[in-house]
Scaffold this motif. Structure first.
Motif, PDB file in Angstrom:
ATOM      1  N   HIS A 236       0.846  -1.205   0.000  1.00  0.00           N
ATOM      2  CA  HIS A 236       0.000   0.000   0.000  1.00  0.00           C
ATOM      3  C   HIS A 236       0.879   1.251   0.000  1.00  0.00           C
ATOM      4  N   MET A 237       2.002   1.131   0.721  1.00  0.00           N
ATOM      5  CA  MET A 237       2.990   2.211   0.694  1.00  0.00           C
ATOM      6  C   MET A 237       3.610   2.312  -0.700  1.00  0.00           C
ATOM      7  N   GLN A 238       3.888   1.150  -1.270  1.00  0.00           N
ATOM      8  CA  GLN A 238       4.511   1.123  -2.591  1.00  0.00           C
ATOM      9  C   GLN A 238       3.596   1.776  -3.632  1.00  0.00           C
ATOM     10  N   LEU A 239       2.301   1.525  -3.512  1.00  0.00           N
ATOM     11  CA  LEU A 239       1.334   2.112  -4.439  1.00  0.00           C
ATOM     12  C   LEU A 239       1.352   3.637  -4.304  1.00  0.00           C
ATOM     13  N   ASP A 240       1.391   4.115  -3.068  1.00  0.00           N
ATOM     14  CA  ASP A 240       1.473   5.572  -2.872  1.00  0.00           C
ATOM     15  C   ASP A 240       2.807   6.122  -3.356  1.00  0.00           C
ATOM     16  N   TYR A 241       3.861   5.310  -3.258  1.00  0.00           N
ATOM     17  CA  TYR A 241       5.168   5.748  -3.757  1.00  0.00           C
ATOM     18  C   TYR A 241       5.104   5.998  -5.271  1.00  0.00           C
ATOM     19  N   TYR A 242       4.447   5.096  -6.005  1.00  0.00           N
ATOM     20  CA  TYR A 242       4.325   5.310  -7.459  1.00  0.00           C
ATOM     21  C   TYR A 242       3.513   6.581  -7.739  1.00  0.00           C
ATOM     22  N   ARG A 243       2.464   6.762  -6.935  1.00  0.00           N
ATOM     23  CA  ARG A 243       1.661   7.983  -7.133  1.00  0.00           C
ATOM     24  C   ARG A 243       2.517   9.221  -6.843  1.00  0.00           C
ATOM     25  N   PHE A 244       3.374   9.092  -5.858  1.00  0.00           N
ATOM     26  CA  PHE A 244       4.262  10.206  -5.502  1.00  0.00           C
ATOM     27  C   PHE A 244       5.253  10.515  -6.639  1.00  0.00           C
ATOM     28  N   ILE A 245       5.812   9.468  -7.238  1.00  0.00           N
ATOM     29  CA  ILE A 245       6.750   9.703  -8.357  1.00  0.00           C
ATOM     30  C   ILE A 245       6.006  10.373  -9.512  1.00  0.00           C
ATOM     31  N   ALA A 246       4.788   9.897  -9.768  1.00  0.00           N
ATOM     32  CA  ALA A 246       3.997  10.497 -10.857  1.00  0.00           C
ATOM     33  C   ALA A 246       3.716  11.973 -10.560  1.00  0.00           C
ATOM     34  N   GLU A 247       3.408  12.264  -9.310  1.00  0.00           N
ATOM     35  CA  GLU A 247       3.129  13.655  -8.928  1.00  0.00           C
ATOM     36  C   GLU A 247       4.402  14.501  -9.071  1.00  0.00           C
ATOM     37  N   SER A 248       5.537  13.958  -8.655  1.00  0.00           N
ATOM     38  CA  SER A 248       6.801  14.699  -8.741  1.00  0.00           C
ATOM     39  C   SER A 248       7.147  14.984 -10.206  1.00  0.00           C
ATOM     40  N   THR A 249       6.952  13.985 -11.058  1.00  0.00           N
ATOM     41  CA  THR A 249       7.257  14.161 -12.480  1.00  0.00           C
ATOM     42  C   THR A 249       6.330  15.215 -13.068  1.00  0.00           C
ATOM     43  N   PHE A 250       5.061  15.114 -12.706  1.00  0.00           N
ATOM     44  CA  PHE A 250       4.072  16.078 -13.212  1.00  0.00           C
ATOM     45  C   PHE A 250       4.473  17.507 -12.814  1.00  0.00           C
ATOM     46  N   LEU A 251       4.820  17.690 -11.545  1.00  0.00           N
ATOM     47  CA  LEU A 251       5.127  19.050 -11.075  1.00  0.00           C
ATOM     48  C   LEU A 251       6.386  19.592 -11.748  1.00  0.00           C
ATOM     49  N   PHE A 252       7.350  18.697 -11.978  1.00  0.00           N
ATOM     50  CA  PHE A 252       8.582  19.105 -12.649  1.00  0.00           C
ATOM     51  C   PHE A 252       8.272  19.549 -14.081  1.00  0.00           C
ATOM     52  N   CYS A 253       7.417  18.795 -14.735  1.00  0.00           N
ATOM     53  CA  CYS A 253       7.033  19.129 -16.114  1.00  0.00           C
ATOM     54  C   CYS A 253       6.213  20.426 -16.134  1.00  0.00           C
ATOM     55  N   LYS A 254       5.314  20.542 -15.167  1.00  0.00           N
ATOM     56  CA  LYS A 254       4.428  21.724 -15.150  1.00  0.00           C
ATOM     57  C   LYS A 254       5.220  23.001 -14.876  1.00  0.00           C
ATOM     58  N   MET A 255       6.190  22.878 -13.984  1.00  0.00           N
ATOM     59  CA  MET A 255       7.042  24.042 -13.683  1.00  0.00           C
ATOM     60  C   MET A 255       7.665  24.569 -14.984  1.00  0.00           C
ATOM     61  N   GLN A 256       8.149  23.651 -15.816  1.00  0.00           N
ATOM     62  CA  GLN A 256       8.782  24.071 -17.071  1.00  0.00           C
ATOM     63  C   GLN A 256       7.743  24.577 -18.074  1.00  0.00           C
ATOM     64  N   ALA A 257       6.617  23.864 -18.138  1.00  0.00           N
ATOM     65  CA  ALA A 257       5.583  24.245 -19.113  1.00  0.00           C
ATOM     66  C   ALA A 257       5.076  25.659 -18.818  1.00  0.00           C
ATOM     67  N   ASP A 258       4.901  25.972 -17.536  1.00  0.00           N
ATOM     68  CA  ASP A 258       4.377  27.304 -17.176  1.00  0.00           C
ATOM     69  C   ASP A 258       5.348  28.405 -17.618  1.00  0.00           C
ATOM     70  N   ILE A 259       6.627  28.141 -17.441  1.00  0.00           N
ATOM     71  CA  ILE A 259       7.626  29.144 -17.861  1.00  0.00           C
ATOM     72  C   ILE A 259       7.605  29.281 -19.385  1.00  0.00           C
ATOM     73  N   LEU A 260       7.646  28.143 -20.062  1.00  0.00           N
ATOM     74  CA  LEU A 260       7.679  28.184 -21.534  1.00  0.00           C
ATOM     75  C   LEU A 260       6.459  28.914 -22.074  1.00  0.00           C
ATOM     76  N   ARG A 261       5.310  28.640 -21.450  1.00  0.00           N
ATOM     77  CA  ARG A 261       4.080  29.238 -21.956  1.00  0.00           C
ATOM     78  C   ARG A 261       4.107  30.758 -21.842  1.00  0.00           C
ATOM     79  N   SER A 262       4.804  31.264 -20.822  1.00  0.00           N
ATOM     80  CA  SER A 262       4.777  32.721 -20.695  1.00  0.00           C
ATOM     81  C   SER A 262       5.811  33.402 -21.603  1.00  0.00           C
ATOM     82  N   TYR A 263       6.734  32.612 -22.175  1.00  0.00           N
ATOM     83  CA  TYR A 263       7.729  33.258 -23.045  1.00  0.00           C
ATOM     84  C   TYR A 263       7.653  32.826 -24.504  1.00  0.00           C
ATOM     85  N   CYS A 264       7.065  31.667 -24.787  1.00  0.00           N
ATOM     86  CA  CYS A 264       7.120  31.240 -26.189  1.00  0.00           C
ATOM     87  C   CYS A 264       6.094  32.006 -27.012  1.00  0.00           C
TER      88      CYS A 264
END
Ligand code: GAL
Length: 703
Positions: A236-264
């Motif tokens: 059950h912890m492992q399942l939440d760990y995968y969700r956590f990695i997915a959330e971390s990846t999402f936030l990392f991608c979103k951080m970049q997307a938000d910057i790109l969107r304001s300058y591209c």
């Protein structure tokens, strides 16, 4: 260049109407061909002739800069934009458009040396070191700051450049490493859990921590799942760990997307490439990107090269992945399409594509919905780990058969212009969801059953020419995401929520046919088994009760079920079904101690019905089940072809239908067109018996 790609992109940001794609669907106006280019790998004197030769071959877009941080920021806070300025000017002059990348996949040595906390770690805490790529972690606030900075600097400087038409974020998020064990990840995991559960009591209950005395009394006691004796990890912890990695990846991608969107520039697109585990690609695409790009290496699809275990499909397995890609983004692009042999100096010894295979593999992508094909890579690098990852050109830089094939592919691609934006046509839908995908990783019982069915459903569908879409159930999924599919298979929804059960019920009530297999409805969203008669929350919908179940015993002969006199295989696991009143038994176990008990049932609800199979799915039974469920082949009146010989796909747009025939074999194959069609490559009108050479492809418009 003919019609400007930039203009196409500007004019074509629209969403599809016909199928209800809740996912984002960027549309290309033209079939477009590209390549991946690394100006930093070559002397500048080569640039102009490279771009000219690309242009002559039909390449109009290149992807650059994804590993080139130091070319922009060679030392901390020292910026030098001149290298890519010179290169982009040349691209403008040579009329080549550019997808510029953020270089965060390879942090520079000056950064990792000064701040080792940006590095990812192995499960035992040992840090990955500078010297390869993807050695960083998503959660280090220090790395995030440096990334924000380099992305901002790049976007501000290169974003306005007229040659730039789009941005790639990082490179292949979660490639190489999809597990993260750095101190920063450990700390972020606790924050993720605190936000999710609020109290330790809630977390302890959700993870069943009373088992083996795992109860936590302070948040600081909680760490990422680490090394433990006997492979005993809390699932059950492992399942939440995968969700956590997915959330971390999402936030990392979103951080970049938000910057790109304001300058591209307005209309420039944002994308990322590849498809790797522990990411919610659907949410990431919907909330961060304009289009999703896949990296298509068919020789990876099921082991490198021909593997007897994968016959007869071999590189056709790549179509299974493309079905998944289409579920994220129906009109996707291929950022990296294999053009040569694959290999690193340390791993992978792949064969070169045979003559014809380069075209075949690229057409496989087009056949599934890609309207942009960018070959990896223009020329093989002469140094580094990837000296054996071959591109179009080899080290000697001479024209070769691969370049000739790329040119020939471009000629063909141009004849496919009317196919651009056409929708993929299917016989049925395959339901999935990330809770179950990740639970499979944490639970080998779940994995054994679900991966078996996933592969067999693909093989069965592929060999009998029954194309399908994959549909991921998400928080915001609604009936309209499902009801354009008359038949849906949800093979093993081991985890089931009330919302999903309600959605499935609504789908069936309005007339859909749902097929489900064994172990459905066993667990809740935390992966904890429900104390309910199985199939748990699906009980009423299936009209079945499961009072006994077992793995198919390896000590016994294979178990079959009798379906109206036909013996159907019952692989991997057996739920022994008890039909509730109103449920019909279609097949009964023919062997073992449960001989005579129900193995396949049918329950009508509202205007629809549910077929419940007590085992995993096999390729042999799939066509029978689909036929009984009412799924129809879209090819019946168009072509007579053996699914073992060729892959068939259909794309349809505004009443125009396009048929792709792909021969993955090293031998000629024959088939019969049942109605007049126009062969798009030649423009000829044809019908009746046809031949395709080894690795040949044909695309027809149905007249
Ligand atoms: C991809 C990657 C490329 C290159 C290629 C061949 O995964 O995005 O950068 O490494 O594989 O290995």
């Amino acid at each position: 260049m003919e019609r400007s790609i930039k203009d196409s992109i500007l004019n074509n940001k629209q969403y599809l109407g016909e199928k209800n794609y809740s996912q984002k669907s960027f549309l290309w106006e033209n079939m477009t061909m590209g390549t991946c280019y690394y100006p930093e790998h070559w002397i500048e004197e080569l640039w102009a002739s490279d771009l000219e030769r690309m242009k002559a071959a039909g390449i109009s877009v290149i992807r650059i800069a994804e590993f080139a941080w130091s070319k922009i920021e060679p030392r901390e806070s020292e910026y030098d934009f001149s290298f890519f300025d010179r290169f982009l000017e040349l691209c403008l002059e040579k009329e080549i458009k550019v997808i510029f990348s953020t270089p965060t996949a390879t942090p520079p040595a000056w950064l990792t040396e000064a701040h080792p906390e940006v590095l990812n770690a192995r499960i035992d805490g040992v840090l990955y070191r500078h010297g390869s790529r993807k050695h960083y972690n998503y959660n280090s606030p220090v790395y995030q700051d440096y990334c924000r900075n380099i992305v901002t600097q790049s976007a501000m400087h290169y974003g306005p450049h007229p040659a730039v038409i789009g941005w790639q974020i990082d490179n292949e998020l979660n490639c190489e490493l999809r597990d993260f064990y750095s101190d920063a990840d450990d700390a972020a995991f606790r924050v993720f859990l605190q936000e999710k559960y609020e109290t330790l009591d809630a977390l302890n209950a959700a993870w069943g921590n009373v088992f083996w005395n795992q109860t936590y009394t302070d948040w600081k006691e909680i760490h990422l799942p680490g090394l433990t004796p006997g492979k005993g990890v809390n699932p059950h912890m492992q399942l939440d760990y995968y969700r956590f990695i997915a959330e971390s990846t999402f936030l990392f991608c979103k951080m970049q997307a938000d910057i790109l969107r304001s300058y591209c520039k307005p209309g420039d697109f944002i994308t990322t490439n590849g498809m790797f585990p522990h990411i919610d690609n659907h949410r990431m695409t919907k909330e961060c990107l304009d289009i999703y790009m896949f990296d298509s290496y068919p020789n990876f699809a099921f082991g490198l090269g021909s593997n007897p275990a994968n016959e007869p499909l071999n590189d056709r397995w790549n179509s299974k992945t493309q079905n998944e890609v289409r579920s994220i983004c129906p009109h996707y692009g291929i950022m990296e399409q294999q053009s040569g042999a694959g290999g690193w100096t340390t791993k992978m010894e792949g064969p070169a594509p045979r003559p014809g295979q380069l075209t075949l593999w690229a057409m496989q992508s087009v056949a599934h919905g890609a309207d942009f094909i960018s070959f990896f890579r223009w020329r093989t690098c002469t140094f580094g780990t990837e000296i054996y990852w071959h591109g179009i050109l080899d080290y000697d830089n001479r024209d070769n058969r691969k370049l000739r094939e790329v040119k020939d592919f471009y000629q063909k691609l141009q004849t496919l212009e009317p196919v651009c934006n056409a929708d993929y046509v299917t016989s049925f839908g395959l339901l999935k969801d990330y809770d179950n995908v990740w639970d499979m990783e944490a639970d080998i019982w779940h994995n054994r059953i679900a991966s078996y069915s996933d592969n067999e459903i693909f093989a069965g569908a592929e060999l009998s020419n029954l194309p399908y879409d994959v549909i991921y159930l998400q928080k915001d999924s609604t009936l309209s995401d499902l009801n354009s599919y008359p038949v849906l298979i949800y093979p093993h929804p081991v985890i089931m929520s009330q919302e999903r059960a309600d959605l499935l019920t609504a789908y069936v009530e309005q007339g859909g046919t749902l097929l489900i297999g064994c172990r459905s409805g066993l667990k809740n969203l935390n992966g904890i088994c429900e104390m309910l008669p199985q199939p748990g929350l699906l009980h009423e919908l299936t009209g079945t009760d499961i009072q006994d179940f077992t793995y198919a015993s390896p000590a016994e002969e294979a178990v079959y079920a009798d379906w109206n006199g036909t013996n159907i295989p019952m692989p991997v696991f057996h739920d022994i079904l008890t039909p509730l009143p109103g449920t019909d038994v279609l097949a009964r176990y023919a062997d073992s101690y449960y001989k005579g008990e129900a193995a396949l049932t049918e329950h009508r609800t509202g205007k629809g019905r549910v077929l419940h199979l007590g085992s995993a799915f096999s390729r042999d039974t799939l066509p029978m089940l689909l036929k009984y469920a009412g799924a129809v082949s879209p090819f019946t009146e168009l072509i007579e072809a053996d699914g073992k010989d060729v892959e068939l796909t259909l794309r349809r747009k505004n009443e125009r239908t396009f048929l792709f025939v792909l021969n993955f074999q090293a031998a000629e194959v024959s088939y019969t067109l049942l109605t007049p069609m126009r062969a798009l490559y030649t423009g000829e009108e044809v019908s009746g018996p046809q031949m395709l050479p080894a690795f040949g492809t044909a695309v027809y418009e149905v007249l």
